[in-house]
Every structure is written in C-alpha cells, then in structure tokens.
Scaffold this motif. Structure first.
Motif, PDB file in Angstrom:
ATOM      1  N   MET A   1       0.838  -1.187   0.000  1.00  0.00           N
ATOM      2  CA  MET A   1       0.000   0.000   0.000  1.00  0.00           C
ATOM      3  C   MET A   1       0.871   1.234   0.000  1.00  0.00           C
ATOM      4  SD  MET A   1      -2.972   0.941   2.647  1.00  0.00           S
ATOM      5  CE  MET A   1      -1.947   1.909   3.661  1.00  0.00           C
ATOM      6  N   GLU A   2       0.592   2.117  -0.906  1.00  0.00           N
ATOM      7  CA  GLU A   2       1.468   3.276  -1.017  1.00  0.00           C
ATOM      8  C   GLU A   2       0.691   4.532  -0.662  1.00  0.00           C
ATOM      9  OE1 GLU A   2       2.828   3.875  -4.905  1.00  0.00           O
ATOM     10  OE2 GLU A   2       4.158   5.512  -4.386  1.00  0.00           O
ATOM     11  N   GLU A   3       1.355   5.449   0.000  1.00  0.00           N
ATOM     12  CA  GLU A   3       0.702   6.704   0.363  1.00  0.00           C
ATOM     13  C   GLU A   3       1.045   7.751  -0.667  1.00  0.00           C
ATOM     14  OE1 GLU A   3       0.719   5.932   5.102  1.00  0.00           O
ATOM     15  OE2 GLU A   3       1.234   7.873   4.290  1.00  0.00           O
ATOM     16  N   PRO A   5       2.613  10.715  -2.533  1.00  0.00           N
ATOM     17  CA  PRO A   5       3.941  11.330  -2.460  1.00  0.00           C
ATOM     18  C   PRO A   5       3.847  12.805  -2.116  1.00  0.00           C
ATOM     19  CG  PRO A   5       3.298  10.984  -4.716  1.00  0.00           C
ATOM     20  CD  PRO A   5       2.234  10.383  -3.896  1.00  0.00           C
ATOM     21  N   GLN A   6       4.869  13.294  -1.467  1.00  0.00           N
ATOM     22  CA  GLN A   6       4.897  14.696  -1.094  1.00  0.00           C
ATOM     23  C   GLN A   6       5.964  15.394  -1.898  1.00  0.00           C
ATOM     24  OE1 GLN A   6       5.828  14.255   2.952  1.00  0.00           O
ATOM     25  NE2 GLN A   6       3.693  14.168   3.575  1.00  0.00           N
ATOM     26  N   LYS A   7       5.653  16.594  -2.287  1.00  0.00           N
ATOM     27  CA  LYS A   7       6.614  17.333  -3.095  1.00  0.00           C
ATOM     28  C   LYS A   7       7.032  18.576  -2.350  1.00  0.00           C
ATOM     29  CE  LYS A   7       4.999  16.459  -7.682  1.00  0.00           C
ATOM     30  NZ  LYS A   7       4.814  16.959  -9.031  1.00  0.00           N
ATOM     31  N   GLN A   8       8.251  18.944  -2.566  1.00  0.00           N
ATOM     32  CA  GLN A   8       8.647  20.265  -2.093  1.00  0.00           C
ATOM     33  C   GLN A   8       9.774  20.761  -2.968  1.00  0.00           C
ATOM     34  OE1 GLN A   8       9.117  20.860   2.031  1.00  0.00           O
ATOM     35  NE2 GLN A   8      10.665  22.423   1.796  1.00  0.00           N
TER      36      GLN A   8
ATOM     37  N   LEU B  44      13.335  17.375  -3.729  1.00  0.00           N
ATOM     38  CA  LEU B  44      13.253  16.095  -3.043  1.00  0.00           C
ATOM     39  C   LEU B  44      11.860  15.524  -3.144  1.00  0.00           C
ATOM     40  CD1 LEU B  44      15.048  16.530   0.372  1.00  0.00           C
ATOM     41  CD2 LEU B  44      15.767  15.180  -1.551  1.00  0.00           C
ATOM     42  N   VAL B  46       9.653  12.287  -1.481  1.00  0.00           N
ATOM     43  CA  VAL B  46       9.697  11.194  -0.526  1.00  0.00           C
ATOM     44  C   VAL B  46       8.471  10.327  -0.711  1.00  0.00           C
ATOM     45  CG1 VAL B  46       9.887  10.583   1.886  1.00  0.00           C
ATOM     46  CG2 VAL B  46      10.859  12.715   1.090  1.00  0.00           C
ATOM     47  N   HIS B  47       8.663   9.046  -0.953  1.00  0.00           N
ATOM     48  CA  HIS B  47       7.558   8.102  -1.041  1.00  0.00           C
ATOM     49  C   HIS B  47       7.581   7.215   0.184  1.00  0.00           C
ATOM     50  CE1 HIS B  47       6.373   8.338  -5.466  1.00  0.00           C
ATOM     51  NE2 HIS B  47       7.270   9.271  -5.285  1.00  0.00           N
ATOM     52  N   LEU B  48       6.394   6.948   0.725  1.00  0.00           N
ATOM     53  CA  LEU B  48       6.320   6.073   1.881  1.00  0.00           C
ATOM     54  C   LEU B  48       5.577   4.810   1.472  1.00  0.00           C
ATOM     55  CD1 LEU B  48       5.153   8.742   4.460  1.00  0.00           C
ATOM     56  CD2 LEU B  48       7.445   7.934   4.099  1.00  0.00           C
ATOM     57  N   ALA B  49       6.014   3.679   1.977  1.00  0.00           N
ATOM     58  CA  ALA B  49       5.313   2.445   1.665  1.00  0.00           C
ATOM     59  C   ALA B  49       5.387   1.515   2.858  1.00  0.00           C
ATOM     60  CB  ALA B  49       5.927   1.769   0.444  1.00  0.00           C
ATOM     61  N   PRO B  55       2.017  -0.917  -5.839  1.00  0.00           N
ATOM     62  CA  PRO B  55       0.992  -1.057  -6.879  1.00  0.00           C
ATOM     63  C   PRO B  55       1.427  -0.332  -8.146  1.00  0.00           C
ATOM     64  CG  PRO B  55       0.290   0.508  -5.208  1.00  0.00           C
ATOM     65  CD  PRO B  55       1.543  -0.126  -4.695  1.00  0.00           C
TER      66      PRO B  55
END
Lengths: 247, 180
Positions: A1-3, A5-8, B44, B46-49, B55
């Motif tokens: 399960m992936e959340e 992504p956040q960008k900055q 930057l 950041v990906h969280l898994a 998927p």
C-alpha cells in the motif's frame, strides 16, 4: 500500500547577494542580474548532474555487457569473488588518489618555478615556510635518531636479561641434580649391611641396659630402704618410666 | 511491475526520489517531514510504503534510494522487510539500498538482536544505519545524512557515485564469527 507522495521545491538560490544593497535605479537591474546568475548556476549544476547520471548509465551498460557465468557457483566462492573485486576497487581508488597527488605536486612545482624569479630571497612567506620546513625536518630526523638509540639500548638490556635468566636456569639445574644425587646416596646408605649390623648391636646393648636397670630397681625395692628420701636412689627406681628403647 | 528496478526510467531533471519502507506510518511520516525540511539544492520527493511490491497503478518517478526501516522492537517489522526485499531487483543493491534500524536505545524492549540486522545488512552488502527515530535531534541528523546519501545516489554530486559511496560506507566489522 502506497501513500501519496509529497513534493517540495527547495531550490536554494546560490547567489542572492545582488538583491540586497543596490541603490534605487539600479535595483531592478541588480535583481535581473541576480536572477540570470541564479539561472547560470542552475544550468551549470544541471549540467554536472546530467554528466554524472550519464556516466552512471554508461558504466551500467559496460557492466552488463560482461558475460555472466552460467554454472551455479558456490556461495563461498561468490563471497571470495566479491572480496577480490572489492579489493580491486580499493586498489584502483588508491592508484587514482596517488596519481592525483602526483599531478598536484607537478602543478605546484611548475607554479613555483614560474614565480621564482619574482620572489626575493630575503623576505617572503615562501622562504619562511621553506625554512620552517627545514627546521621541522631536522627535528624529525633528530628525534628519530634518538628513538632509534633508545630502542638499541632497550634491546641490549633485554639481551642481558635473557642471558642472566639462562645462567640462573643452568645453576638451578645443577643444584637440583646435586640434591637428587644426595638423596640417592642417602637411600643407598639406608639399605647397606653395616647399618643393619650397627642397629642389631644397638638393640642388644639397649636390652642389656634395661635388664641391668631392672636388677638395680628390684635390689633397692627388695632391701626395703626408704628410697624416696635419697635423690640418687629415687632416680634409679623411677628410671622405669624412661623407656630406653625410645632413643 | 512486481520487481523494482533502478534504471528502468529516465531521471527527471533536478529531482531525487527516496522510498521509505517500514510498517510504522508515524515514524516514516516524521522522518519524511524532517528530510523535507533539510536544505537541498535539488528537488526532493519522498515516497512512503508499508511493504513492497508497490501497486503499478500509480505513475511514479525513478526511485534513487530505498531505505528499509526496521524497528528492533517488533519481529513483524523484520519479517515485513525480508518479504519486501524479494521484490527488489539485484542491481538496486549496488549502493541504492540502505537499512535503518530504529529503537536500539531502549534495550529492554528490543526483541530482535542487533546481530540479526547486522547479518541481514551484510548479506545484502548494504550499509546499516542506527537511529532512534523517536528522538527529534537524532531524527534531524539522520534526515541530513539520508538527504546527502540520496543526492549521491541520484547522481547530483559530481565525482561520487552510489557504488563509490557504498565502498566508503563499508564497515570493517562483519557479523562476528560465533554468529555465522
């Protein structure tokens, strides 16, 4: 399960000094200049990045062109191979560093050569540095010599100690052999014939003495003399207590 | 795609992407926030898994660095990591994977022995970092470190490649002989 992504975007302007202290009319021009400088730095940075990434892709291409062995290799052998390859990498790095160092030294010496006629030999930072270097080198050599001498002395003392230890060891060995010999002699003497004859004679004499003592005692008792009053008679009677056998 | 490959996409300009894999969302979120607060010349992401495989429906950029966060307090975390490792391509392990062990500060709560993670990192030839992600100061330092590593792995630092960094980070002690 992936959340999600956040960008900055955290682009840091490399040169923001132009915007600060300019006067009125030139402020706009100054800001524009700063922006174009930012763009220049950004472009240069992107160029360096792209170069590096291209290098990485190229190296992966080269690596994948190598033939991979088809047969199954043992895990131990793979680990050994990995170690060998790592050592190769380290050696290549070290060689590169050394070459870099050599190139820098060559550059330095050529720059020195070029500037040498401009430098006055009396007073300049360069000459001071060189003199300081020479002084330090002399000190280093002197202390190295001193430490070498001390080590020599230490070695001599250790040798002497070893010799003394060996001498004491041999002396102790001698003492031990002497003692053993003495013990053997003593044991030998115990079983000799002479001692047996002497012992028998001694036993005989002891018996005779005991008999004589008993005779004296009975004489005194039989004569019904008050032997308790006379010390000499008392001693003779009471000698029964002393067992002559226990000599 | 069930297996993550390091180079199947082209890199986007001035962007570096890191993937944090771990079961504890709160910790990962905090670490991600600390990393985004860091000063960095490139963008930057950041990906969280929670676990791999990711998927395939989401369109994501090329991943430059994977950090597996293992919580020493829970065996499930280690299990999850080991299962996720199966979905990572072998060429990722040339410097683009890193293990982060958290929770080593409270020795009494640790259910995984330190040597287990050391052996895991040694098997996969990847660096192992220790950090107590719950403490703010340590987290900030670790975020800084990860940002630098990410820049190197994304190719943004000229002259240093991921493999180079890997051989620099190699620790001289492997798992001790009695554990092997």
């Amino acid at each position: 399960m992936e959340e999600q992504p956040q960008k900055q975007a955290a682009d840091q302007p490399a040169d923001s000094g132009g915007e600060g202290g300019e006067g009125g009319p030139s402020q706009v021009a100054g800001a524009q200049e700063a922006r174009s400088e930012d763009r220049m730095t950004l472009l240069l940075r992107l160029r360096a990045q792209t170069k590096q990434q291209l290098l990485e892709y190229k190296s992966i291409l080269d690596a994948s062109e190598e033939k991979t062995p088809e047969q199954i290799i043992q895990e131990k052998q793979i680990e050994a191979k990995i170690e060998d390859l790592e050592n190769e990498i380290e050696e290549a790095k070290i060689a590169f560093e050394i070459k870099q160092l050599a190139i820098d030294r060559i550059r330095l010496s050529s720059a020195l050569k070029k500037n040498l006629e401009k430098i006055s030999t009396e007073s300049s930072v360069l000459m001071d540095n060189m003199k300081h270097l020479l002084k330090l080198n002399k000190l280093v050599m002197k202390s190295q010599q001193e430490s070498w001498d001390l080590e020599e002395k230490l070695l001599d003392i250790r040798k002497k100690r070893l010799q003394l230890k060996q001498a004491s060891e041999s002396k102790l060995l001698e003492i031990q052999t002497e003692k053993n010999k003495q013990k053997i002699d003593l044991d030998g003497m115990e079983n000799s014939e002479r001692i047996k004859i002497i012992r028998q004679n001694l036993q005989m004499e002891i018996k005779i003495t005991t008999v004589i003592q008993h005779v004296f005692q009975n004489l005194i008792l039989g004569s019904k003399v008050n032997w308790a009053e006379d010390p000499a008679l008392k001693e003779t009677v009471l000698q029964l207590e002393k067992n002559v056998d226990m000599i | 795609m069930s297996v993550l490959r390091p180079l199947d996409k082209l890199p986007s300009l001035n962007t570096a992407t890191i993937l944090l894999v771990g079961i504890e969302d709160a910790l990962l979120q905090q670490l991600a926030d600390s990393m985004l607060k860091e000063d960095c010349a490139s963008e930057l992401k950041v990906h969280l898994a929670k676990s791999l495989p990711l998927p395939s429906s989401v369109n994501r950029p090329r991943i430059d660095l994977i950090v597996f966060v293992i919580n020493l307090h829970s065996k499930y975390s280690l299990q999850n990591t080991e299962e996720s490792l199966r979905h990572v391509d072998a060429s990722f392990f040339l410097g683009k994977v890193c293990f982060l062990a958290t929770g080593a500060g409270r020795e009494s709560h640790c259910s995984i022995h330190r040597h287990t993670v050391v052996k895991l990192a040694h098997t996969y030839q990847s660096p192992l970092l220790y950090c107590d992600l719950e403490v703010e100061a340590f987290r900030a330092t670790m975020a800084q470190r990860l940002v630098r590593m990410l820049q190197v792995c994304a190719g943004h630092v000229p002259g240093v490649s991921a493999l180079n960094l890997l051989s620099l980070l190699r620790s001289s002690e492997g798992p001790s002989l009695e554990d092997m």
